[in-house]
Design an enzyme around this catalytic site. Structure first.
Site, mmCIF file in Angstrom:
data_model
loop_
_atom_site.group_PDB
_atom_site.id
_atom_site.type_symbol
_atom_site.label_atom_id
_atom_site.label_comp_id
_atom_site.label_asym_id
_atom_site.label_seq_id
_atom_site.Cartn_x
_atom_site.Cartn_y
_atom_site.Cartn_z
ATOM 1 N NE ARG A 77 -3.591 -2.185 2.810
ATOM 2 C CZ ARG A 77 -3.342 -3.290 3.500
ATOM 3 N NH1 ARG A 77 -2.158 -3.437 4.116
ATOM 4 N NH2 ARG A 77 -4.245 -4.254 3.587
ATOM 5 C CG HIS A 106 -4.594 0.393 -3.702
ATOM 6 N ND1 HIS A 106 -3.880 0.331 -2.526
ATOM 7 C CD2 HIS A 106 -5.510 -0.608 -3.629
ATOM 8 C CE1 HIS A 106 -4.346 -0.645 -1.772
ATOM 9 N NE2 HIS A 106 -5.330 -1.236 -2.411
ATOM 10 C CE LYS A 130 -8.086 -1.134 5.178
ATOM 11 N NZ LYS A 130 -8.682 -1.245 3.825
ATOM 12 N NE ARG A 147 -2.990 -4.031 -0.960
ATOM 13 C CZ ARG A 147 -2.491 -4.793 0.013
ATOM 14 N NH1 ARG A 147 -1.189 -4.955 0.127
ATOM 15 N NH2 ARG A 147 -3.305 -5.408 0.865
ATOM 16 C CE1 TYR A 166 -6.523 -7.504 -6.410
ATOM 17 C CE2 TYR A 166 -6.522 -8.768 -4.370
ATOM 18 C CZ TYR A 166 -6.372 -7.568 -5.042
ATOM 19 O OH TYR A 166 -6.094 -6.420 -4.338
ATOM 20 C CG HIS A 224 -6.388 -9.107 1.810
ATOM 21 N ND1 HIS A 224 -6.534 -9.566 0.520
ATOM 22 C CD2 HIS A 224 -6.141 -7.777 1.693
ATOM 23 C CE1 HIS A 224 -6.395 -8.568 -0.328
ATOM 24 N NE2 HIS A 224 -6.150 -7.479 0.362
#
Length: 399
Positions: free
Chosen positions: A246, A338, A271, A341, A373, A364
């Protein structure tokens, strides 16, 4: 020489610099090349987000082409500064420097609502929410307080909140994602601050659009990287794509986070305040070593430091580096940094990497986030033959 008039406008809930000028093809062509510039049909002007960098870019573009009139813009900034000064430390507790109050429109809050704002901020601080979440909750809560003006927010009922959300979506035209953010902020205040359990039990949430990640193909990434001349900027974007980082993570990456023995990068408090390790590419390691030996002054603490401040690069600056490279490469897709990524994750899937490993690399919490994805990976899609192709090959249809 034509005059370039700059004014401040609030467009789509964001402060912007509006650019007005008489019809001039050469000047228009130059303005259209500004990073982040867009056309507003409602205001019939070109505009860019309000920032010092964007203002300087406009002034630079106008050199030898137009005279810049910034009278209106200066007046707006002076008024904004005056509004900010009315919120004294006694009225508002201190908060992290990154969190700023939205300064448009002017505040007209009653004492009860100023206290409500103080309580919201205090509770967010006690729960150690991230600066980004604190800023979002504060700004979304303020949208309601500004509308209420002298009516105390604590007197609102669940039915009032329902009517307000209908107003926000129909009259203000907020998106589904913004509606969720606003509901989260209001829910936090009424349930976490005022302690009204299940206050939002009967308030429905709008269905979010199922958006697929926007990414660049390998040829576009090659063009993007080759458009960069500055080696520090190259190394920066190489690292983002190579490790699927990120923008906040690349900005915060320290020299001490590079483990060349284990060939890993340590991503600290990302995050969700989650630490993780990602693979360090041998190719990237060689590039970073070259960057260290050739780029002067060499970084001391952060992997990518500003020459002016000696501190980590601001995320906005890194985003602008990406945008400039994208524009120079002639890439027309509406993507930001982004997308590197997203591209990292999708290209790994295309090459057969197990999605469980990609989930860990991306940091995640939920595999469902990573599974997005699967919808953009071409690995399985390339083996699917359209039934139309079969009919055509059988010469069953005419052209």
């Amino acid at each position: 020489m034509p005059v370039l008039t700059l004014k401040a406008i609030v467009h789509r809930r964001q402060e912007c610099i509006a650019i007005y000028f008489a019809n001039d093809k050469a000047l228009q062509a130059a303005i259209r090349k500004l990073p982040a510039v867009k056309w507003s049909q409602a205001n019939t002007c070109w505009y860019v987000p309000l920032s010092e960098g964007n203002y300087e870019a406009i002034v630079q573009t106008a050199v030898n082409k137009a005279t810049v009139d910034n009278t209106h813009l200066k007046a707006y900034l002076q008024k904004r500064k005056g509004i900010a000064a009315t919120l004294t430390p006694s009225q508002l507790p201190s908060v992290p420097a990154k969190i700023v109050l939205p300064l448009s429109p002017a505040y007209r809050l009653c004492t009860e609502n100023i206290q409500a704002l103080e309580q919201l901020i205090q509770q967010l601080q006690l729960k150690a929410y991230s600066a980004s979440t604190m800023r979002t909750y504060r700004n979304e809560f303020l949208q309601l307080l500004q509308l209420l003006q002298t009516k105390p927010v604590n007197n609102l009922t669940a039915a009032d909140i329902k009517r307000y959300m209908v107003y926000a979506m129909e009259k203000e035209g907020i998106s589904e994602n913004t509606a969720h953010s606003r509901l989260n902020a209001l829910k936090f205040y009424f349930e976490q601050v005022l302690g009204r359990e299940k206050f939002f039990w009967d308030i429905p949430r709008p269905k979010k659009p199922q958006l697929l990640p926007k990414l660049l193909n390998e040829e576009e990434i090659r063009q993007l990287f080759n458009a960069l001349a500055n080696k520090k900027h190259k190394a920066m974007l190489f690292t983002v794509y190579s490790a699927g980082l990120r923008v906040s993570e690349i900005a915060a990456l320290k020299i001490a986070d590079i483990d060349s023995k284990r060939m890993q990068l340590f991503i600290s408090r990302a995050k969700g305040k989650k630490d993780r390790y990602v693979n360090l590419s041998p190719v990237l390691l060689d590039i970073l070593r070259n960057y260290f030996t050739t780029y002067k002054p060499a970084p001391v603490r952060y992997l990518f430091e500003s020459e002016q401040t000696g501190q980590a690069y601001p995320t906005r600056t890194i985003q602008q580096i990406f945008t400039n490279a994208k524009n120079k490469a002639g890439i027309k897709k509406e993507v930001g940094i982004h997308s590197l990524r997203h591209s990292f994750a999708t290209h790994l899937l295309d090459k057969g990497t197990d999605i469980k490993y990609i989930k860990e690399l991306l940091g995640h919490f939920d595999i469902k986030t990573t599974e997005r994805y699967l919808h953009v990976s071409k690995k399985q899609l390339v083996n699917i033959v359209s039934p139309f192709d079969d009919l055509w090959k059988q010469e069953a249809i005419d052209w």
